[in-house]
Design a protein around this motif. Structure first.
Motif, PDB file in Angstrom:
ATOM      1  N   HIS A  33      69.694  48.957  61.793  1.00 34.07           N
ATOM      2  CA  HIS A  33      68.420  49.222  62.470  1.00 34.07           C
ATOM      3  C   HIS A  33      68.497  48.603  63.861  1.00 34.07           C
ATOM      4  CE1 HIS A  33      64.142  49.359  63.321  1.00 34.07           C
ATOM      5  NE2 HIS A  33      63.968  50.058  62.206  1.00 34.07           N
ATOM      6  N   PRO A  34      67.974  49.274  64.878  1.00 42.39           N
ATOM      7  CA  PRO A  34      68.042  48.721  66.233  1.00 42.39           C
ATOM      8  C   PRO A  34      67.360  47.358  66.364  1.00 42.39           C
ATOM      9  CG  PRO A  34      66.964  50.885  66.254  1.00 42.39           C
ATOM     10  CD  PRO A  34      67.370  50.602  64.857  1.00 42.39           C
ATOM     11  N   VAL A  35      66.327  47.112  65.570  1.00 40.67           N
ATOM     12  CA  VAL A  35      65.640  45.829  65.634  1.00 40.67           C
ATOM     13  C   VAL A  35      66.552  44.701  65.147  1.00 40.67           C
ATOM     14  CG1 VAL A  35      63.681  44.481  64.758  1.00 40.67           C
ATOM     15  CG2 VAL A  35      63.346  46.850  65.472  1.00 40.67           C
ATOM     16  N   PHE A  36      67.361  44.955  64.128  1.00 46.05           N
ATOM     17  CA  PHE A  36      68.285  43.932  63.624  1.00 46.05           C
ATOM     18  C   PHE A  36      69.251  43.496  64.725  1.00 46.05           C
ATOM     19  CE2 PHE A  36      68.049  45.978  59.139  1.00 46.05           C
ATOM     20  CZ  PHE A  36      66.811  45.407  58.923  1.00 46.05           C
ATOM     21  N   ILE A  37      69.783  44.459  65.449  1.00 41.75           N
ATOM     22  CA  ILE A  37      70.712  44.164  66.542  1.00 41.75           C
ATOM     23  C   ILE A  37      70.002  43.349  67.625  1.00 41.75           C
ATOM     24  CG2 ILE A  37      72.135  45.204  68.371  1.00 41.75           C
ATOM     25  CD1 ILE A  37      72.462  47.607  66.338  1.00 41.75           C
ATOM     26  N   ALA A  38      68.779  43.749  67.952  1.00 43.50           N
ATOM     27  CA  ALA A  38      68.007  43.024  68.964  1.00 43.50           C
ATOM     28  C   ALA A  38      67.691  41.608  68.514  1.00 43.50           C
ATOM     29  CB  ALA A  38      66.716  43.779  69.266  1.00 43.50           C
ATOM     30  N   GLN A  39      67.388  41.422  67.229  1.00 46.70           N
ATOM     31  CA  GLN A  39      67.097  40.081  66.734  1.00 46.70           C
ATOM     32  C   GLN A  39      68.314  39.168  66.865  1.00 46.70           C
ATOM     33  OE1 GLN A  39      65.132  41.488  62.907  1.00 46.70           O
ATOM     34  NE2 GLN A  39      64.121  39.536  63.273  1.00 46.70           N
ATOM     35  N   HIS A  40      69.489  39.670  66.580  1.00 47.66           N
ATOM     36  CA  HIS A  40      70.695  38.854  66.734  1.00 47.66           C
ATOM     37  C   HIS A  40      70.965  38.582  68.216  1.00 47.66           C
ATOM     38  CE1 HIS A  40      72.023  38.458  62.604  1.00 47.66           C
ATOM     39  NE2 HIS A  40      71.646  39.709  62.413  1.00 47.66           N
ATOM     40  N   ALA A  41      70.726  39.554  69.056  1.00 50.24           N
ATOM     41  CA  ALA A  41      70.978  39.384  70.490  1.00 50.24           C
ATOM     42  C   ALA A  41      70.027  38.377  71.129  1.00 50.24           C
ATOM     43  CB  ALA A  41      70.860  40.728  71.204  1.00 50.24           C
ATOM     44  N   THR A  42      68.837  38.229  70.564  1.00 51.83           N
ATOM     45  CA  THR A  42      67.833  37.339  71.143  1.00 51.83           C
ATOM     46  C   THR A  42      67.624  36.059  70.332  1.00 51.83           C
ATOM     47  OG1 THR A  42      66.059  38.518  69.988  1.00 51.83           O
ATOM     48  CG2 THR A  42      66.595  39.236  72.241  1.00 51.83           C
ATOM     49  N   ALA A  43      68.499  35.814  69.360  1.00 48.48           N
ATOM     50  CA  ALA A  43      68.432  34.618  68.508  1.00 48.48           C
ATOM     51  C   ALA A  43      67.102  34.501  67.778  1.00 48.48           C
ATOM     52  CB  ALA A  43      68.722  33.358  69.312  1.00 48.48           C
ATOM     53  N   THR A  44      66.641  35.632  67.249  1.00 46.04           N
ATOM     54  CA  THR A  44      65.425  35.640  66.432  1.00 46.04           C
ATOM     55  C   THR A  44      65.725  36.214  65.050  1.00 46.04           C
ATOM     56  OG1 THR A  44      64.735  37.788  67.335  1.00 46.04           O
ATOM     57  CG2 THR A  44      63.874  35.814  68.421  1.00 46.04           C
ATOM     58  N   CYS A  45      66.948  36.056  64.610  1.00 47.34           N
ATOM     59  CA  CYS A  45      67.404  36.636  63.346  1.00 47.34           C
ATOM     60  C   CYS A  45      67.107  35.755  62.138  1.00 47.34           C
ATOM     61  CB  CYS A  45      68.891  36.940  63.411  1.00 47.34           C
ATOM     62  SG  CYS A  45      69.878  35.540  63.963  1.00 47.34           S
ATOM     63  N   CYS A  46      66.963  34.445  62.347  1.00 46.10           N
ATOM     64  CA  CYS A  46      66.649  33.530  61.243  1.00 46.10           C
ATOM     65  C   CYS A  46      65.948  32.303  61.827  1.00 46.10           C
ATOM     66  CB  CYS A  46      67.906  33.131  60.474  1.00 46.10           C
ATOM     67  SG  CYS A  46      69.077  32.146  61.433  1.00 46.10           S
ATOM     68  N   ARG A  47      65.343  31.528  60.964  1.00 46.29           N
ATOM     69  CA  ARG A  47      64.600  30.358  61.445  1.00 46.29           C
ATOM     70  C   ARG A  47      65.517  29.319  62.073  1.00 46.29           C
ATOM     71  NH1 ARG A  47      59.039  30.110  60.062  1.00 46.29           N
ATOM     72  NH2 ARG A  47      59.024  28.312  61.421  1.00 46.29           N
ATOM     73  N   GLU A  48      66.757  29.234  61.626  1.00 48.48           N
ATOM     74  CA  GLU A  48      67.683  28.281  62.235  1.00 48.48           C
ATOM     75  C   GLU A  48      67.978  28.675  63.683  1.00 48.48           C
ATOM     76  OE1 GLU A  48      70.083  25.108  63.105  1.00 48.48           O
ATOM     77  OE2 GLU A  48      68.558  25.353  61.568  1.00 48.48           O
ATOM     78  N   CYS A  49      68.209  29.952  63.943  1.00 48.01           N
ATOM     79  CA  CYS A  49      68.427  30.399  65.327  1.00 48.01           C
ATOM     80  C   CYS A  49      67.157  30.224  66.158  1.00 48.01           C
ATOM     81  CB  CYS A  49      68.885  31.852  65.356  1.00 48.01           C
ATOM     82  SG  CYS A  49      70.586  32.073  64.821  1.00 48.01           S
ATOM     83  N   ILE A  50      66.013  30.522  65.548  1.00 44.42           N
ATOM     84  CA  ILE A  50      64.743  30.336  66.259  1.00 44.42           C
ATOM     85  C   ILE A  50      64.557  28.863  66.607  1.00 44.42           C
ATOM     86  CG2 ILE A  50      62.228  30.456  65.997  1.00 44.42           C
ATOM     87  CD1 ILE A  50      62.708  33.034  64.315  1.00 44.42           C
ATOM     88  N   ARG A  51      64.899  27.959  65.685  1.00 43.85           N
ATOM     89  CA  ARG A  51      64.800  26.524  65.959  1.00 43.85           C
ATOM     90  C   ARG A  51      65.750  26.116  67.084  1.00 43.85           C
ATOM     91  NH1 ARG A  51      67.708  22.457  65.895  1.00 43.85           N
ATOM     92  NH2 ARG A  51      69.411  23.510  64.853  1.00 43.85           N
ATOM     93  N   LYS A  52      66.987  26.544  66.964  1.00 43.63           N
ATOM     94  CA  LYS A  52      68.013  26.133  67.919  1.00 43.63           C
ATOM     95  C   LYS A  52      67.739  26.640  69.333  1.00 43.63           C
ATOM     96  CE  LYS A  52      73.007  26.289  68.605  1.00 43.63           C
ATOM     97  NZ  LYS A  52      74.276  26.757  68.046  1.00 43.63           N
ATOM     98  N   TRP A  53      67.380  27.898  69.466  1.00 45.84           N
ATOM     99  CA  TRP A  53      67.274  28.518  70.778  1.00 45.84           C
ATOM    100  C   TRP A  53      65.854  28.564  71.335  1.00 45.84           C
ATOM    101  CZ3 TRP A  53      71.608  28.906  73.282  1.00 45.84           C
ATOM    102  CH2 TRP A  53      72.794  28.978  72.541  1.00 45.84           C
ATOM    103  N   HIS A  54      64.853  28.591  70.446  1.00 42.20           N
ATOM    104  CA  HIS A  54      63.471  28.743  70.906  1.00 42.20           C
ATOM    105  C   HIS A  54      62.607  27.520  70.606  1.00 42.20           C
ATOM    106  CE1 HIS A  54      64.344  32.922  71.813  1.00 42.20           C
ATOM    107  NE2 HIS A  54      64.936  32.989  70.636  1.00 42.20           N
ATOM    108  N   LYS A  55      63.217  26.502  69.954  1.00 43.23           N
ATOM    109  CA  LYS A  55      62.550  25.217  69.685  1.00 43.23           C
ATOM    110  C   LYS A  55      61.294  25.344  68.820  1.00 43.23           C
ATOM    111  CE  LYS A  55      65.544  23.366  72.480  1.00 43.23           C
ATOM    112  NZ  LYS A  55      66.878  23.637  72.056  1.00 43.23           N
ATOM    113  N   MET A  56      61.273  26.327  67.909  1.00 45.34           N
ATOM    114  CA  MET A  56      60.169  26.475  66.960  1.00 45.34           C
ATOM    115  C   MET A  56      60.659  25.975  65.608  1.00 45.34           C
ATOM    116  SD  MET A  56      58.744  30.228  67.958  1.00 45.34           S
ATOM    117  CE  MET A  56      58.457  30.690  69.646  1.00 45.34           C
ATOM    118  N   GLN A  57      60.057  24.923  65.108  1.00 44.19           N
ATOM    119  CA  GLN A  57      60.541  24.229  63.922  1.00 44.19           C
ATOM    120  C   GLN A  57      60.356  25.034  62.631  1.00 44.19           C
ATOM    121  OE1 GLN A  57      62.361  21.437  64.061  1.00 44.19           O
ATOM    122  NE2 GLN A  57      62.185  21.788  66.252  1.00 44.19           N
TER     123      GLN A  57
END
Length: 70
Positions: A33-57
């Protein structure tokens, strides 16, 4: 595009926003799905990536504002 935007909103709400995610780190496939690719490209694919890159715990449900940001 409206359909893809709605899918993205649904994926964030169901797969990223909850405070606890049973399959954390494996909830977003790398393809299919195009959204899956975009989520990986923007580090919004999992909470660990969101924590690491976007500082949301992890361990806390994402607010409506945080969901819009993602």
């Amino acid at each position: 595009m409206d359909t893809i935007r709605q899918h993205a909103k649904d994926f964030i709400t169901k797969r990223e926003a909850p405070s606890y995610i049973a399959n954390e780190g494996k909830q977003t496939p790398m393809r299919g799905h195009p959204v899956f690719i975009a989520q990986h490209a923007t580090a919004t694919c999992c909470r660990e990536c969101i924590r690491k890159w976007h500082k949301m715990q992890p361990g806390k449900e994402l607010s409506q504002v945080q969901r819009i940001i993602l």
